[in-house]
Write a protein that holds these residues in place. Structure first.
Motif, short mmCIF file in Angstrom:
data_model
loop_
_atom_site.label_atom_id
_atom_site.label_comp_id
_atom_site.label_asym_id
_atom_site.label_seq_id
_atom_site.Cartn_x
_atom_site.Cartn_y
_atom_site.Cartn_z
N ALA A 1 41.53 -48.87 -23.23
CA ALA A 1 41.49 -50.08 -22.40
C ALA A 1 41.04 -51.30 -23.22
CB ALA A 1 40.56 -49.87 -21.21
N GLU A 2 40.04 -51.11 -24.07
CA GLU A 2 39.54 -52.21 -24.90
C GLU A 2 40.61 -52.65 -25.91
OE1 GLU A 2 37.26 -55.14 -26.58
OE2 GLU A 2 36.94 -54.08 -24.70
N LEU A 3 41.30 -51.70 -26.51
CA LEU A 3 42.36 -52.05 -27.46
C LEU A 3 43.51 -52.76 -26.77
CD1 LEU A 3 42.38 -48.84 -29.70
CD2 LEU A 3 41.61 -51.13 -30.35
N GLN A 4 43.85 -52.36 -25.55
CA GLN A 4 44.89 -53.06 -24.80
C GLN A 4 44.49 -54.50 -24.52
OE1 GLN A 4 45.41 -50.53 -21.38
NE2 GLN A 4 47.06 -49.35 -22.33
N ARG A 5 43.22 -54.70 -24.18
CA ARG A 5 42.72 -56.05 -23.93
C ARG A 5 42.79 -56.90 -25.20
NH1 ARG A 5 38.35 -59.03 -24.40
NH2 ARG A 5 37.13 -57.45 -25.45
N GLN A 6 42.43 -56.30 -26.33
CA GLN A 6 42.47 -57.02 -27.60
C GLN A 6 43.90 -57.34 -28.02
OE1 GLN A 6 40.23 -54.91 -30.56
NE2 GLN A 6 38.29 -55.17 -29.49
N VAL A 7 44.85 -56.46 -27.71
CA VAL A 7 46.26 -56.72 -28.03
C VAL A 7 46.76 -57.92 -27.24
CG1 VAL A 7 48.61 -55.81 -27.74
CG2 VAL A 7 46.86 -54.40 -28.80
N LYS A 8 46.39 -58.00 -25.97
CA LYS A 8 46.81 -59.15 -25.15
C LYS A 8 46.27 -60.46 -25.72
CE LYS A 8 47.25 -56.76 -20.73
NZ LYS A 8 46.70 -56.61 -19.37
N ILE A 9 45.02 -60.44 -26.13
CA ILE A 9 44.41 -61.64 -26.72
C ILE A 9 45.12 -62.01 -28.03
CG2 ILE A 9 42.31 -62.56 -27.78
CD1 ILE A 9 40.74 -60.88 -25.70
N ALA A 10 45.39 -61.02 -28.86
CA ALA A 10 46.05 -61.27 -30.15
C ALA A 10 47.47 -61.78 -29.95
CB ALA A 10 46.05 -60.01 -31.00
N LYS A 11 48.17 -61.29 -28.92
CA LYS A 11 49.52 -61.78 -28.64
C LYS A 11 49.50 -63.24 -28.19
CE LYS A 11 52.01 -57.53 -27.83
NZ LYS A 11 52.82 -56.73 -26.92
N LYS A 12 48.46 -63.62 -27.44
CA LYS A 12 48.34 -65.04 -27.04
C LYS A 12 48.11 -65.92 -28.26
CE LYS A 12 46.72 -64.32 -22.34
NZ LYS A 12 45.61 -64.47 -21.40
N LEU A 13 47.31 -65.42 -29.22
CA LEU A 13 47.11 -66.16 -30.47
C LEU A 13 48.41 -66.27 -31.25
CD1 LEU A 13 43.71 -64.76 -31.77
CD2 LEU A 13 44.17 -67.06 -30.95
N GLU A 14 49.20 -65.21 -31.18
CA GLU A 14 50.48 -65.20 -31.89
C GLU A 14 51.44 -66.24 -31.31
OE1 GLU A 14 53.13 -61.59 -33.62
OE2 GLU A 14 52.72 -61.55 -31.47
N GLU A 15 51.39 -66.43 -29.99
CA GLU A 15 52.26 -67.39 -29.32
C GLU A 15 51.89 -68.83 -29.66
OE1 GLU A 15 52.00 -66.48 -25.21
OE2 GLU A 15 53.09 -64.58 -25.39
N THR A 16 50.62 -69.08 -29.93
CA THR A 16 50.19 -70.45 -30.23
C THR A 16 50.57 -70.88 -31.64
OG1 THR A 16 48.02 -69.72 -30.97
CG2 THR A 16 48.24 -70.32 -28.64
N ARG A 17 51.06 -69.95 -32.44
CA ARG A 17 51.50 -70.22 -33.81
C ARG A 17 50.37 -70.64 -34.74
NH1 ARG A 17 57.29 -70.76 -34.29
NH2 ARG A 17 58.21 -70.67 -32.24
N LEU A 18 49.14 -70.45 -34.33
CA LEU A 18 48.00 -70.72 -35.21
C LEU A 18 47.64 -69.40 -35.89
CD1 LEU A 18 45.81 -72.94 -32.89
CD2 LEU A 18 47.24 -73.69 -34.77
N GLY A 19 47.91 -69.32 -37.15
CA GLY A 19 47.64 -68.07 -37.86
C GLY A 19 48.56 -66.97 -37.41
N ARG A 20 49.85 -67.28 -37.29
CA ARG A 20 50.82 -66.34 -36.73
C ARG A 20 50.93 -65.05 -37.55
NH1 ARG A 20 56.26 -67.67 -33.81
NH2 ARG A 20 57.08 -65.58 -33.63
N ASP A 21 50.93 -65.16 -38.87
CA ASP A 21 51.05 -63.97 -39.71
C ASP A 21 49.85 -63.04 -39.54
OD1 ASP A 21 53.46 -64.86 -40.69
OD2 ASP A 21 52.55 -65.84 -42.44
N ALA A 22 48.67 -63.64 -39.52
CA ALA A 22 47.45 -62.83 -39.35
C ALA A 22 47.43 -62.19 -37.96
CB ALA A 22 46.21 -63.69 -39.55
N ALA A 23 47.85 -62.94 -36.95
CA ALA A 23 47.87 -62.41 -35.58
C ALA A 23 48.89 -61.28 -35.47
CB ALA A 23 48.19 -63.52 -34.59
N THR A 24 50.03 -61.40 -36.13
CA THR A 24 51.05 -60.35 -36.11
C THR A 24 50.52 -59.07 -36.75
OG1 THR A 24 52.77 -62.03 -36.25
CG2 THR A 24 53.42 -59.77 -36.75
#
Length: 154
Positions: free
Chosen positions: A47-70
């Protein structure tokens, strides 16, 4: 991590991978040399990892540090996949020992190395209690039948 011959055999027989062991050592509960990642703890971890994946995907969408977020999303999804495997097994227990080795060059350097002794699936306490109940129930039936047979013979 050094895996003993015994531990390698047990891992092979029980379908436990090195990644599962590393996840258990990283997130499990430690008591002396035994580390346990129970079914409940594995559920919370997924459950915690799923929550962290959602947060990381939102960071990926903002294009700030996209490679690191991916890369972060890929690593979290890999860990979640391994945690789900541990969850399917009902939890995992790892027994380790620590070995201190010294290397002498110009000065003494102490290296800590983890030695994996054995690993096994967590025993589910309800299953063992349930079996004990059935065993006692059968024992009572057998005793009743014995008494009934004894009285019918006389």
């Amino acid at each position: 991590m050094h895996i003993t011959y015994h531990a390698g055999q047990r891992m092979n027989h029980r379908g436990i991978t090195k990644e599962m062991i590393e996840l258990t050592i990283q997130y499990g509960e430690v008591q002396d040399e035994v580390t346990t990642l129970s079914r409940d703890a594995a559920t919370r971890l997924v459950a915690e990892l799923q929550r962290q994946v959602k947060i990381a995907k939102k960071l990926e969408e903002t294009r700030l540090g996209r490679d690191a977020a991916t890369r972060l999303v890929a690593e979290l999804q890999r860990q979640m996949k391994i945690a789900k495997k541990v969850l399917d097994k009902g939890g995992l227990t790892v027994v380790t020992a620590f070995s201190a080795q010294s290397v002498i060059l110009e000065e003494t350097i102490i290296l800590d190395e983890t030695i994996l002794i054995t690993t096994y699936n967590c025993a589910h306490p309800k299953k063992s209690r349930k079996w004990q109940g059935k065993k006692n129930k059968f024992r009572l039936c057998n005793q009743t039948e014995r008494v009934f047979r004894f009285h019918n013979k006389t």
